[in-house]
Design a protein around this motif. Structure first.
Motif, PDB file in Angstrom:
ATOM      1  N   UNK A   1       0.837  -1.198   0.000  1.00  0.00           N
ATOM      2  CA  UNK A   1       0.000   0.000   0.000  1.00  0.00           C
ATOM      3  C   UNK A   1       0.872   1.248   0.000  1.00  0.00           C
ATOM      4  N   UNK A   2       0.679   2.102  -1.009  1.00  0.00           N
ATOM      5  CA  UNK A   2       1.386   3.382  -1.088  1.00  0.00           C
ATOM      6  C   UNK A   2       0.421   4.461  -0.632  1.00  0.00           C
TER       7      UNK A   2
ATOM      8  N   UNK B   1      -2.889   4.071  -3.450  1.00  0.00           N
ATOM      9  CA  UNK B   1      -3.127   2.889  -4.278  1.00  0.00           C
ATOM     10  C   UNK B   1      -2.597   1.657  -3.566  1.00  0.00           C
ATOM     11  N   UNK B   2      -3.160   0.516  -3.921  1.00  0.00           N
ATOM     12  CA  UNK B   2      -2.699  -0.739  -3.328  1.00  0.00           C
ATOM     13  C   UNK B   2      -2.382  -1.733  -4.439  1.00  0.00           C
ATOM     14  N   UNK B   3      -1.418  -2.607  -4.195  1.00  0.00           N
ATOM     15  CA  UNK B   3      -1.095  -3.655  -5.160  1.00  0.00           C
ATOM     16  C   UNK B   3      -1.235  -5.014  -4.462  1.00  0.00           C
ATOM     17  N   UNK B   4      -2.032  -5.882  -5.078  1.00  0.00           N
ATOM     18  CA  UNK B   4      -2.255  -7.231  -4.547  1.00  0.00           C
ATOM     19  C   UNK B   4      -2.228  -8.212  -5.718  1.00  0.00           C
ATOM     20  N   UNK B   5      -1.473  -9.299  -5.571  1.00  0.00           N
ATOM     21  CA  UNK B   5      -1.348 -10.307  -6.632  1.00  0.00           C
ATOM     22  C   UNK B   5      -0.945  -9.668  -7.966  1.00  0.00           C
ATOM     23  N   UNK B   6      -0.060  -8.687  -7.906  1.00  0.00           N
ATOM     24  CA  UNK B   6       0.446  -8.065  -9.123  1.00  0.00           C
ATOM     25  C   UNK B   6      -0.494  -7.070  -9.776  1.00  0.00           C
ATOM     26  N   UNK B   7      -1.650  -6.832  -9.158  1.00  0.00           N
ATOM     27  CA  UNK B   7      -2.613  -5.905  -9.750  1.00  0.00           C
ATOM     28  C   UNK B   7      -2.738  -4.671  -8.856  1.00  0.00           C
ATOM     29  N   UNK B   8      -2.727  -3.485  -9.487  1.00  0.00           N
ATOM     30  CA  UNK B   8      -2.782  -2.239  -8.725  1.00  0.00           C
ATOM     31  C   UNK B   8      -4.183  -1.630  -8.807  1.00  0.00           C
ATOM     32  N   UNK B   9      -4.674  -1.207  -7.662  1.00  0.00           N
ATOM     33  CA  UNK B   9      -5.996  -0.592  -7.568  1.00  0.00           C
ATOM     34  C   UNK B   9      -5.842   0.823  -7.017  1.00  0.00           C
TER      35      UNK B   9
END
Lengths: 163, 115
Positions: B88-89, B104-112
């Motif tokens: 989490x940035x 933004x957050x990145x989980x399993x290589x995907x950024x939201x």
């Protein structure tokens, strides 16, 4: 922060209702939007009444203006209280400790007190006045107090998120 | 009397203009942080979803977005489930220690994006 809140507010937040409001994808946003829309209607009806007490809109008798706006203001206030209760329940233990929320509650109390003083006192001196007649000082004070208090209440509501 | 009416109208309208959703006050955008680690707890709740994340020996509370926005962007409750690895940035709270709001957050290589 949750640990410091009085137990009743912790219990309210942790109730089924609190969980339902937080977990529903639409309940919180609907309450949020409903609260603002109710405020818009309340402020409008209130402003009409207060402006009449201050001597504006003088072409219409005070009784007529007050009577017309009163029902709208009461209905909007009920909606404000209902949506406000939902928003409060979702985060009760934090909100009750929020200084701006506490100020807001006190001001709502003052606003209702000002209203009660008007309803059971000042009102009698204005309801029989004809259009165009100058308003007594007590009515102007009540109108000014009402406008000031409720606008600050609204400002407090928007400011809670920053404290 | 017209002047009073005008002034009151102006005040009421100015109040109305402030009724947009709140900006964020007590987060220090000048000191962005990245919190990376396993999700310890996860709340998919309004007004903001939150997760706690174990990172560098600390447990951070990471404030995310309203659930409707999260799900619209694909960040469902399953995506931020307990045990997942998150990065989490965002910006640290100036009021609550070890709390941050995620940009933004990145989980399993995907950024939201959260905003």
């Amino acid at each position: 922060m949750t640990g410091e809140a009085p137990a009743i507010f912790v219990a309210l937040e942790q109730s089924n209702l609190g969980a339902t409001i937080r977990q529903s994808p639409w309940l919180f946003p609907v309450a949020n939007v409903g609260h603002i829309l109710s405020l818009a209607v309340f402020a409008g009806a209130l402003a009409v009444m207060d402006i009449r007490l201050l001597g504006g809109l003088a072409a219409t008798s005070p009784a007529h203006v007050l009577m017309r706006a009163r029902g709208i203001a009461i209905a909007a206030f009920v909606m404000l209280a209902a949506t406000g209760f939902l928003l409060f329940t979702a985060e009760a233990s934090h909100l009750i400790l929020n200084p701006v929320f506490q100020i807001k509650l006190v001001l709502i109390g003052l606003g209702l007190l000002n209203l009660a003083l008007f309803e059971f006192g000042v009102k009698r001196s204005v309801v029989d006045l004809s259009p165009g007649v100058a308003m007594p000082a007590s009515a102007k004070t009540a109108g000014l107090m009402s406008l000031a208090i409720w606008l600050v209440v609204a400002a407090c509501g928007r400011t809670i998120a920053y404290f | 009397m017209l002047r009073i009416t005008t002034a009151v109208t102006a005040i009421v309208l100015a109040g109305g203009a402030a009724f947009a959703h709140h900006g964020w006050g007590s987060y220090d955008a000048a000191k962005p942080v990245t919190v990376a680690g396993p999700i310890v707890t996860s709340k998919y709740e309004n007004p903001h979803a939150t997760v706690t994340v174990r990172s560098d020996g600390k447990v951070w509370t990471v404030t995310l977005a309203p659930t409707s926005r999260m799900s619209t962007r694909g960040a469902s409750a399953q995506v931020i489930a307990v045990g997942k690895s998150i990065s989490a940035y965002g910006y640290p709270s100036t009021a609550t220690p070890d709390e941050m709001r995620a940009e933004r957050i990145t989980i399993d290589g995907k950024t939201y994006e959260m905003r």
